[in-house]
Design a protein around this motif. Structure first.
Motif, PDB file in Angstrom:
ATOM      1  N   LEU A   1       0.842  -1.194   0.000  1.00 16.75           N
ATOM      2  CA  LEU A   1       0.000   0.000   0.000  1.00 16.75           C
ATOM      3  C   LEU A   1       0.877   1.244   0.000  1.00 16.75           C
ATOM      4  N   ASN A   2       0.366   2.331  -0.549  1.00 18.49           N
ATOM      5  CA  ASN A   2       1.145   3.564  -0.568  1.00 18.49           C
ATOM      6  C   ASN A   2       0.888   4.386   0.690  1.00 18.49           C
ATOM      7  N   VAL A   3       1.755   5.348   0.913  1.00 16.20           N
ATOM      8  CA  VAL A   3       1.694   6.158   2.126  1.00 16.20           C
ATOM      9  C   VAL A   3       0.415   6.990   2.170  1.00 16.20           C
ATOM     10  N   GLY A   4       0.011   7.520   1.025  1.00 15.06           N
ATOM     11  CA  GLY A   4      -1.195   8.340   0.989  1.00 15.06           C
ATOM     12  C   GLY A   4      -2.430   7.583   1.449  1.00 15.06           C
ATOM     13  N   PHE A   5      -2.569   6.345   1.024  1.00 14.45           N
ATOM     14  CA  PHE A   5      -3.703   5.524   1.450  1.00 14.45           C
ATOM     15  C   PHE A   5      -3.647   5.282   2.956  1.00 14.45           C
TER      16      PHE A   5
ATOM     17  N   VAL B   1      -2.238   7.197   5.316  1.00 16.67           N
ATOM     18  CA  VAL B   1      -2.597   8.431   6.018  1.00 16.67           C
ATOM     19  C   VAL B   1      -4.112   8.624   6.001  1.00 16.67           C
ATOM     20  N   LEU B   2      -4.728   8.403   4.842  1.00 11.34           N
ATOM     21  CA  LEU B   2      -6.178   8.560   4.730  1.00 11.34           C
ATOM     22  C   LEU B   2      -6.907   7.602   5.663  1.00 11.34           C
ATOM     23  N   ALA B   3      -6.426   6.362   5.753  1.00  8.61           N
ATOM     24  CA  ALA B   3      -7.066   5.387   6.640  1.00  8.61           C
ATOM     25  C   ALA B   3      -6.970   5.830   8.100  1.00  8.61           C
ATOM     26  N   GLU B   4      -5.801   6.340   8.499  1.00  5.99           N
ATOM     27  CA  GLU B   4      -5.638   6.820   9.872  1.00  5.99           C
ATOM     28  C   GLU B   4      -6.552   8.017  10.137  1.00  5.99           C
ATOM     29  N   ILE B   5      -6.688   8.907   9.160  1.00 10.85           N
ATOM     30  CA  ILE B   5      -7.568  10.062   9.313  1.00 10.85           C
ATOM     31  C   ILE B   5      -9.012   9.609   9.519  1.00 10.85           C
ATOM     32  N   LEU B   6      -9.477   8.694   8.687  1.00  7.24           N
ATOM     33  CA  LEU B   6     -10.885   8.287   8.730  1.00  7.24           C
ATOM     34  C   LEU B   6     -11.232   7.558  10.028  1.00  7.24           C
ATOM     35  N   PHE B   7     -10.386   6.615  10.433  1.00  5.13           N
ATOM     36  CA  PHE B   7     -10.717   5.853  11.639  1.00  5.13           C
ATOM     37  C   PHE B   7     -10.534   6.691  12.906  1.00  5.13           C
ATOM     38  N   THR B   8      -9.573   7.616  12.908  1.00  8.83           N
ATOM     39  CA  THR B   8      -9.442   8.506  14.058  1.00  8.83           C
ATOM     40  C   THR B   8     -10.610   9.481  14.102  1.00  8.83           C
ATOM     41  N   PHE B   9     -11.062   9.910  12.940  1.00 10.06           N
ATOM     42  CA  PHE B   9     -12.254  10.756  12.870  1.00 10.06           C
ATOM     43  C   PHE B   9     -13.434  10.066  13.557  1.00 10.06           C
ATOM     44  N   ILE B  10     -13.641   8.793  13.260  1.00 11.53           N
ATOM     45  CA  ILE B  10     -14.744   8.052  13.876  1.00 11.53           C
ATOM     46  C   ILE B  10     -14.567   7.990  15.389  1.00 11.53           C
ATOM     47  N   LEU B  11     -13.348   7.718  15.840  1.00  9.48           N
ATOM     48  CA  LEU B  11     -13.078   7.613  17.276  1.00  9.48           C
ATOM     49  C   LEU B  11     -13.350   8.936  17.990  1.00  9.48           C
ATOM     50  N   VAL B  12     -12.791  10.023  17.485  1.00  8.87           N
ATOM     51  CA  VAL B  12     -12.933  11.317  18.154  1.00  8.87           C
ATOM     52  C   VAL B  12     -14.371  11.817  18.082  1.00  8.87           C
ATOM     53  N   ALA B  13     -15.025  11.614  16.943  1.00 10.75           N
ATOM     54  CA  ALA B  13     -16.429  12.014  16.829  1.00 10.75           C
ATOM     55  C   ALA B  13     -17.286  11.248  17.832  1.00 10.75           C
ATOM     56  N   THR B  14     -16.995   9.974  18.017  1.00 14.28           N
ATOM     57  CA  THR B  14     -17.732   9.174  18.998  1.00 14.28           C
ATOM     58  C   THR B  14     -17.488   9.684  20.404  1.00 14.28           C
ATOM     59  N   TYR B  15     -16.232   9.989  20.707  1.00 17.66           N
ATOM     60  CA  TYR B  15     -15.909  10.511  22.049  1.00 17.66           C
ATOM     61  C   TYR B  15     -16.642  11.826  22.309  1.00 17.66           C
ATOM     62  N   LEU B  16     -16.553  12.757  21.373  1.00 17.31           N
ATOM     63  CA  LEU B  16     -17.178  14.064  21.577  1.00 17.31           C
ATOM     64  C   LEU B  16     -18.688  13.944  21.698  1.00 17.31           C
ATOM     65  N   SER B  17     -19.287  13.071  20.903  1.00 16.91           N
ATOM     66  CA  SER B  17     -20.741  12.914  20.941  1.00 16.91           C
ATOM     67  C   SER B  17     -21.214  12.311  22.251  1.00 16.91           C
TER      68      SER B  17
END
Length: 282
Positions: free
Chosen positions: A170-174, A176-192
């Motif tokens: 896999l390439n680095v860009g993919f 980074v995007l995966a880390e962004i998306l799954f961390t987004f879900i985690l933080v959004a869940t925490y804040l909610s």
């Protein structure tokens, strides 16, 4: 002092204003304070007590998660330098997910249970945390992760395998995007669950733990799973392997900021909707 029973038979209009809801972390609520008084970077003694809770929580979380990785290898689910099996991915994901539920639940009464710099940055960006407290949290989280990773190396046999490594297919860009998306879900869940939910039963550790479990199921085949810069830093420090380490800071931090922006956007939309509804009703 007025008792709740005094208002049982009174009409709502006569009961007076509803008392302000107390934070769910006891008398010292790290998320329920006026941060303006800390604008000059004044240190509150309670910040260090909360930092110690973050240190212990991140220590145990990193230790349990990395031991789960080592267990997946030594119990024959996989072996070093070979592709991960579904069973090993599941074991690692369950290890980190359950560790999160336990450690966040343990740290939450004192610190809010971040045990992750990405969540701390997200909470800071909402305006609910002064900058000095955020820096103290992150420093203690990184230190705790280093201690947890070092202990994981001591108690598990074989070479240390807990550090993150990008899948060579896999390439680095993919990644980074995966880390962004799954961390987004985690933080959004925490804040909610922490700030926007009316539930006062402490469901934040459970729901965010499920986010961790799901995130690792998706990320383990990609880069070993992070969503947590401290966890990755501790493992890299012990393994002395810093290859592409920046991914595990940039991805989670960007994901956290995006979660805050989305939350603020929804909050403004909901506020305008409520305002227009009241106006039309009149």
């Amino acid at each position: 002092m007025s008792s709740p029973r005094q208002f049982e038979n009174q009409p709502i209009a006569e009961q007076g204003p509803k008392p302000r809801r107390q934070g769910r972390h006891g008398s010292h609520d790290p998320h329920n304070e006026d941060v303006s008084e800390y604008a000059n970077f004044t240190v509150d003694p309670d910040d260090f007590a909360a930092g110690i809770a973050e240190f212990i929580g991140t220590w145990f979380y990193t230790f349990i998660g990395l031991v789960a990785i080592q267990s997946a290898v030594t119990n024959g689910f996989t072996s070093p330098n070979t592709p991960l099996t579904p069973a090993s991915t599941l074991l690692i994901s369950i290890g980190f997910g359950f560790a999160w539920v336990i450690c966040v639940g343990m740290a939450a009464p004192m610190s809010g249970g971040h045990i992750n710099p990405a969540i701390t940055i997200g909470v800071y960006c909402t305006g609910r945390m002064p900058p000095i407290r955020a820096l103290i949290y992150i420093a203690f989280q990184i230190t705790g992760a280093c201690v947890g990773a070092a202990l994981a190396e001591v108690v598990t046999p074989g070479g240390f395998l807990g550090y993150n490594e990008v899948n060579p297919n896999l390439n680095v860009g993919f990644t980074v995007l995966a880390e962004i998306l799954f961390t987004f879900i985690l933080v959004a869940t925490y804040l909610s669950t922490e700030f926007d939910s009316e539930m006062d039963l402490g469901f934040t550790p459970l729901f965010t733990g499920l986010s961790i479990l799901v995130g690792y199921l998706g990320l383990v085949p990609i880069d070993g799973g992070s969503m947590n810069p401290a966890r990755s830093f501790g493992a890299s420090a012990v393994a002395k392997n810093w290859e592409a380490h920046w991914i595990y800071w940039v991805g989670p931090i960007v994901g956290a900021i995006l979660a805050v922006l989305l939350r603020n956007g929804f909050a403004k939309t909901a506020k305008r909707t409520r305002s227009s509804t009241r106006t039309s009703a009149w």
